[in-house]
Every structure is written in structure tokens, then in C-alpha cells.
Design a protein around this motif. Structure first.
Motif, PDB file in Angstrom:
ATOM      1  N   GLY A   1      34.597 111.099  45.203  1.00  9.51           N
ATOM      2  CA  GLY A   1      34.599 112.379  44.515  1.00  9.51           C
ATOM      3  C   GLY A   1      34.841 112.161  43.035  1.00  9.51           C
ATOM      4  N   PHE A   2      34.562 113.170  42.244  1.00 12.39           N
ATOM      5  CA  PHE A   2      34.745 113.093  40.799  1.00 12.39           C
ATOM      6  C   PHE A   2      35.692 114.193  40.346  1.00 12.39           C
ATOM      7  CE2 PHE A   2      30.779 110.957  41.533  1.00 12.39           C
ATOM      8  CZ  PHE A   2      30.845 109.864  40.690  1.00 12.39           C
ATOM      9  N   VAL A   3      36.516 113.892  39.356  1.00 21.86           N
ATOM     10  CA  VAL A   3      37.446 114.859  38.783  1.00 21.86           C
ATOM     11  C   VAL A   3      36.942 115.216  37.389  1.00 21.86           C
ATOM     12  CG1 VAL A   3      39.809 115.277  38.029  1.00 21.86           C
ATOM     13  CG2 VAL A   3      39.378 113.911  40.084  1.00 21.86           C
TER      14      VAL A   3
ATOM     15  N   CYS B   1      42.799 109.464  32.296  1.00 18.59           N
ATOM     16  CA  CYS B   1      41.339 109.454  32.242  1.00 18.59           C
ATOM     17  C   CYS B   1      40.948 110.826  31.712  1.00 18.59           C
ATOM     18  CB  CYS B   1      40.740 109.206  33.622  1.00 18.59           C
ATOM     19  SG  CYS B   1      38.945 109.000  33.573  1.00 18.59           S
ATOM     20  N   THR B   2      40.300 110.873  30.564  1.00 16.13           N
ATOM     21  CA  THR B   2      40.033 112.138  29.895  1.00 16.13           C
ATOM     22  C   THR B   2      38.940 112.959  30.575  1.00 16.13           C
ATOM     23  OG1 THR B   2      38.533 111.039  28.369  1.00 16.13           O
ATOM     24  CG2 THR B   2      40.822 111.294  27.662  1.00 16.13           C
TER      25      THR B   2
ATOM     26  N   ILE C   1      41.033 104.675  41.802  1.00 17.19           N
ATOM     27  CA  ILE C   1      40.554 105.568  40.750  1.00 17.19           C
ATOM     28  C   ILE C   1      39.822 104.716  39.727  1.00 17.19           C
ATOM     29  CG2 ILE C   1      41.216 107.189  38.940  1.00 17.19           C
ATOM     30  CD1 ILE C   1      43.788 107.718  40.563  1.00 17.19           C
ATOM     31  N   HIS C   2      38.608 105.115  39.408  1.00 17.18           N
ATOM     32  CA  HIS C   2      37.806 104.417  38.402  1.00 17.18           C
ATOM     33  C   HIS C   2      37.535 105.379  37.255  1.00 17.18           C
ATOM     34  CE1 HIS C   2      37.019 101.207  41.297  1.00 17.18           C
ATOM     35  NE2 HIS C   2      36.828 102.169  42.180  1.00 17.18           N
ATOM     36  N   CYS C   3      37.857 104.947  36.045  1.00 14.07           N
ATOM     37  CA  CYS C   3      37.645 105.769  34.863  1.00 14.07           C
ATOM     38  C   CYS C   3      36.513 105.155  34.037  1.00 14.07           C
ATOM     39  CB  CYS C   3      38.932 105.836  34.044  1.00 14.07           C
ATOM     40  SG  CYS C   3      38.845 106.995  32.677  1.00 14.07           S
TER      41      CYS C   3
ATOM     42  N   GLN D   1      39.438 106.404  28.886  1.00 15.96           N
ATOM     43  CA  GLN D   1      40.796 106.113  29.302  1.00 15.96           C
ATOM     44  C   GLN D   1      41.717 105.926  28.093  1.00 15.96           C
ATOM     45  OE1 GLN D   1      41.098 103.302  32.434  1.00 15.96           O
ATOM     46  NE2 GLN D   1      43.290 103.072  32.265  1.00 15.96           N
ATOM     47  N   ILE D   2      42.895 106.558  28.187  1.00 13.95           N
ATOM     48  CA  ILE D   2      43.940 106.415  27.173  1.00 13.95           C
ATOM     49  C   ILE D   2      45.127 105.768  27.842  1.00 13.95           C
ATOM     50  CG2 ILE D   2      45.461 107.604  25.573  1.00 13.95           C
ATOM     51  CD1 ILE D   2      43.416 109.944  25.636  1.00 13.95           C
TER      52      ILE D   2
END
Length: 66
Positions: free
Chosen positions: A17-19, A32-33, A54-56, A61-62
Motif C-alpha cells: 500500500g502507499f501512504v 517520509c514526506t 517501509i520504503h521511502c 526522506q528527512i
């Protein structure tokens, strides 16, 4: 033909899934922005979770760690 390194009669679900928007990761140490991808592995028979990741995307990514 299906081949398995564990057992020929075991299957897992790979759930992705994607956020959209900001996602805080690693207990707030990084963010992850946008568009983080979540991947989970679930035993198809028992429903037990084998874990998730989780993959950003690059440049989204900060990190707050020095």
C-alpha cells in the motif's frame, strides 16, 4: 510450476500500500514526506504476520539523526 524453499503447500500474502502525505518512521527519527510504500508478509493459512517494511522514495526522506 510453483517452487518453494519452505514447503510446496505453504503460501504467503504480500500486501502493499502507499501512504499519501507525511509518514513518521523509526520512532520519529525520520519522516517520509510523501508516497511511502508499505509492504507486509502474511501467512495465507494462519493470518500470522512475518513482518513489514517501509520504503521511502529517494529525495522524500528527512532524517533527524546526526
Amino acid at each position: 510450476m510453483y517452487k518453494s524453499s519452505i514447503s510446496n503447500d505453504r503460501m504467503v500474502w504480500i500486501v502493499t500500500g502507499f501512504v499519501q502525505g507525511e509518514l513518521r518512521m523509526s520512532r520519529g527519527r525520520s519522516v517520509c514526506t510523501d508516497n511511502a510504500k508499505l509492504v507486509g508478509l502474511i501467512d495465507a493459512e494462519t493470518g500470522d504476520s512475518f513482518g513489514r517494511s517501509i520504503h521511502c522514495p529517494p529525495n522524500n526522506q528527512i532524517n533527524f539523526m546526526p
